[in-house]
Design a protein around this motif. Structure first.
Motif, PDB file in Angstrom:
ATOM      1  N   TYR A  56      -1.673  -0.518  -5.075  1.00  0.00           N
ATOM      2  CA  TYR A  56      -2.412  -0.279  -3.836  1.00  0.00           C
ATOM      3  C   TYR A  56      -3.609  -1.228  -3.749  1.00  0.00           C
ATOM      4  CZ  TYR A  56      -4.787   2.119  -0.048  1.00  0.00           C
ATOM      5  OH  TYR A  56      -5.413   2.403   1.147  1.00  0.00           O
ATOM      6  N   LYS A  57      -4.364  -1.334  -4.842  1.00  0.00           N
ATOM      7  CA  LYS A  57      -5.536  -2.226  -4.861  1.00  0.00           C
ATOM      8  C   LYS A  57      -5.120  -3.682  -4.664  1.00  0.00           C
ATOM      9  CE  LYS A  57      -8.901   0.685  -5.671  1.00  0.00           C
ATOM     10  NZ  LYS A  57      -9.823   1.008  -4.606  1.00  0.00           N
ATOM     11  N   ALA A  58      -4.018  -4.083  -5.294  1.00  0.00           N
ATOM     12  CA  ALA A  58      -3.534  -5.455  -5.140  1.00  0.00           C
ATOM     13  C   ALA A  58      -3.145  -5.728  -3.690  1.00  0.00           C
ATOM     14  CB  ALA A  58      -2.349  -5.712  -6.068  1.00  0.00           C
ATOM     15  N   ALA A  59      -2.533  -4.759  -3.027  1.00  0.00           N
ATOM     16  CA  ALA A  59      -2.164  -4.920  -1.620  1.00  0.00           C
ATOM     17  C   ALA A  59      -3.413  -5.028  -0.753  1.00  0.00           C
ATOM     18  CB  ALA A  59      -1.295  -3.757  -1.164  1.00  0.00           C
ATOM     19  N   GLN A  60      -4.452  -4.273  -1.092  1.00  0.00           N
ATOM     20  CA  GLN A  60      -5.716  -4.373  -0.361  1.00  0.00           C
ATOM     21  C   GLN A  60      -6.309  -5.773  -0.497  1.00  0.00           C
ATOM     22  OE1 GLN A  60      -8.156  -1.063  -1.871  1.00  0.00           O
ATOM     23  NE2 GLN A  60      -8.531  -0.561   0.272  1.00  0.00           N
ATOM     24  N   VAL A  61      -6.346  -6.280  -1.696  1.00  0.00           N
ATOM     25  CA  VAL A  61      -6.902  -7.610  -1.943  1.00  0.00           C
ATOM     26  C   VAL A  61      -6.107  -8.662  -1.169  1.00  0.00           C
ATOM     27  CG1 VAL A  61      -7.239  -9.390  -3.711  1.00  0.00           C
ATOM     28  CG2 VAL A  61      -7.936  -7.039  -4.165  1.00  0.00           C
ATOM     29  N   GLN A  62      -4.788  -8.553  -1.222  1.00  0.00           N
ATOM     30  CA  GLN A  62      -3.936  -9.501  -0.514  1.00  0.00           C
ATOM     31  C   GLN A  62      -4.179  -9.415   0.998  1.00  0.00           C
ATOM     32  OE1 GLN A  62       0.305  -8.807  -0.795  1.00  0.00           O
ATOM     33  NE2 GLN A  62       0.729 -10.970  -0.481  1.00  0.00           N
ATOM     34  N   GLY A  63      -4.273  -8.216   1.535  1.00  0.00           N
ATOM     35  CA  GLY A  63      -4.523  -8.046   2.966  1.00  0.00           C
ATOM     36  C   GLY A  63      -5.866  -8.607   3.381  1.00  0.00           C
ATOM     37  N   TYR A  64      -6.879  -8.409   2.537  1.00  0.00           N
ATOM     38  CA  TYR A  64      -8.206  -8.941   2.837  1.00  0.00           C
ATOM     39  C   TYR A  64      -8.186 -10.473   2.845  1.00  0.00           C
ATOM     40  CZ  TYR A  64     -13.280  -9.234   2.989  1.00  0.00           C
ATOM     41  OH  TYR A  64     -14.575  -9.492   3.380  1.00  0.00           O
ATOM     42  N   LYS A 105       0.836  -1.198   0.000  1.00  0.00           N
ATOM     43  CA  LYS A 105       0.000   0.000   0.000  1.00  0.00           C
ATOM     44  C   LYS A 105       0.873   1.252   0.000  1.00  0.00           C
ATOM     45  CE  LYS A 105      -4.134  -1.591   2.402  1.00  0.00           C
ATOM     46  NZ  LYS A 105      -4.921  -1.363   3.631  1.00  0.00           N
ATOM     47  N   THR A 106       1.926   1.231   0.797  1.00  0.00           N
ATOM     48  CA  THR A 106       2.805   2.396   0.900  1.00  0.00           C
ATOM     49  C   THR A 106       3.459   2.709  -0.435  1.00  0.00           C
ATOM     50  OG1 THR A 106       3.226   1.862   3.216  1.00  0.00           O
ATOM     51  CG2 THR A 106       4.761   3.366   2.152  1.00  0.00           C
ATOM     52  N   SER A 107       4.021   1.692  -1.060  1.00  0.00           N
ATOM     53  CA  SER A 107       4.660   1.886  -2.361  1.00  0.00           C
ATOM     54  C   SER A 107       3.631   2.327  -3.404  1.00  0.00           C
ATOM     55  CB  SER A 107       5.338   0.589  -2.798  1.00  0.00           C
ATOM     56  OG  SER A 107       5.859   0.706  -4.091  1.00  0.00           O
ATOM     57  N   GLY A 108       2.459   1.728  -3.369  1.00  0.00           N
ATOM     58  CA  GLY A 108       1.405   2.107  -4.306  1.00  0.00           C
ATOM     59  C   GLY A 108       0.999   3.559  -4.159  1.00  0.00           C
ATOM     60  N   GLN A 109       0.829   3.996  -2.905  1.00  0.00           N
ATOM     61  CA  GLN A 109       0.469   5.398  -2.672  1.00  0.00           C
ATOM     62  C   GLN A 109       1.580   6.335  -3.138  1.00  0.00           C
ATOM     63  OE1 GLN A 109      -0.454   5.180   1.553  1.00  0.00           O
ATOM     64  NE2 GLN A 109      -2.588   5.621   1.107  1.00  0.00           N
ATOM     65  N   PHE A 110       2.827   5.949  -2.861  1.00  0.00           N
ATOM     66  CA  PHE A 110       3.967   6.773  -3.279  1.00  0.00           C
ATOM     67  C   PHE A 110       3.968   6.959  -4.791  1.00  0.00           C
ATOM     68  CE2 PHE A 110       8.280   6.862  -5.032  1.00  0.00           C
ATOM     69  CZ  PHE A 110       8.726   8.070  -4.515  1.00  0.00           C
ATOM     70  N   HIS A 111       3.848   5.857  -5.522  1.00  0.00           N
ATOM     71  CA  HIS A 111       3.905   5.944  -6.993  1.00  0.00           C
ATOM     72  C   HIS A 111       2.682   6.652  -7.565  1.00  0.00           C
ATOM     73  CE1 HIS A 111       7.655   3.887  -7.567  1.00  0.00           C
ATOM     74  NE2 HIS A 111       7.278   2.982  -6.691  1.00  0.00           N
ATOM     75  N   SER A 112       1.538   6.481  -6.933  1.00  0.00           N
ATOM     76  CA  SER A 112       0.346   7.183  -7.375  1.00  0.00           C
ATOM     77  C   SER A 112       0.523   8.686  -7.221  1.00  0.00           C
ATOM     78  CB  SER A 112      -0.867   6.712  -6.557  1.00  0.00           C
ATOM     79  OG  SER A 112      -2.005   7.461  -6.886  1.00  0.00           O
ATOM     80  N   THR A 113       1.016   9.108  -6.060  1.00  0.00           N
ATOM     81  CA  THR A 113       1.241  10.533  -5.803  1.00  0.00           C
ATOM     82  C   THR A 113       2.339  11.092  -6.689  1.00  0.00           C
ATOM     83  OG1 THR A 113       0.527  10.239  -3.516  1.00  0.00           O
ATOM     84  CG2 THR A 113       1.823  12.212  -4.014  1.00  0.00           C
ATOM     85  N   LYS A 114       3.430  10.341  -6.811  1.00  0.00           N
ATOM     86  CA  LYS A 114       4.537  10.793  -7.671  1.00  0.00           C
ATOM     87  C   LYS A 114       4.054  10.947  -9.112  1.00  0.00           C
ATOM     88  CE  LYS A 114       9.095   9.515  -9.352  1.00  0.00           C
ATOM     89  NZ  LYS A 114       9.923   8.355  -9.649  1.00  0.00           N
TER      90      LYS A 114
END
Length: 101
Positions: free
Chosen positions: A47-55, A7-16
């Motif tokens: 980010y979405k993939a990390a959410q799915v994995q966490g769920y 999620k952290t990496s996903g948010q970083f790349h999304s914002t960047k």
């Protein structure tokens, strides 16, 4: 290096990606606009993939915890029952944290 989504990496790349795209929009640099859009999309996907994995991990913890709690209750093993309840609750919290899938 881990290949698991983050999620952290996903948010970083999304914002960047948004920042790079904005710079491209301000300067008229279409290559920056495009690369920013692509990085943003990849970040959102991660980010979405990390959410799915966490769920999914939360679901596994809930199921295993419930099983351990029931086995502990049936066999009179209070320790196993308590550990199972704790794992179940941990899994439930993890599912809630990742539920906007």
């Amino acid at each position: 290096m881990s290949s698991d989504p983050s999620k952290t990496s996903g948010q970083f790349h999304s914002t960047k990606g948004n920042v790079v795209e904005a710079i491209g929009n301000l300067t008229g640099a279409t290559s920056w606009q495009q690369s920013g859009k692509e990085e943003h999309a990849k970040g959102e996907a991660e980010y979405k993939a990390a959410q799915v994995q966490g769920y999914a991990e939360g679901t596994a913890d809930r199921i295993t915890g419930k099983k351990d709690a029931v086995v502990g209750a049936v066999t009179g093993d209070k320790s196993q029952q308590a550990e199972g309840n704790a794992r179940h609750d941990k899994g439930e919290a993890q599912q809630e944290l990742n539920s906007s899938v």
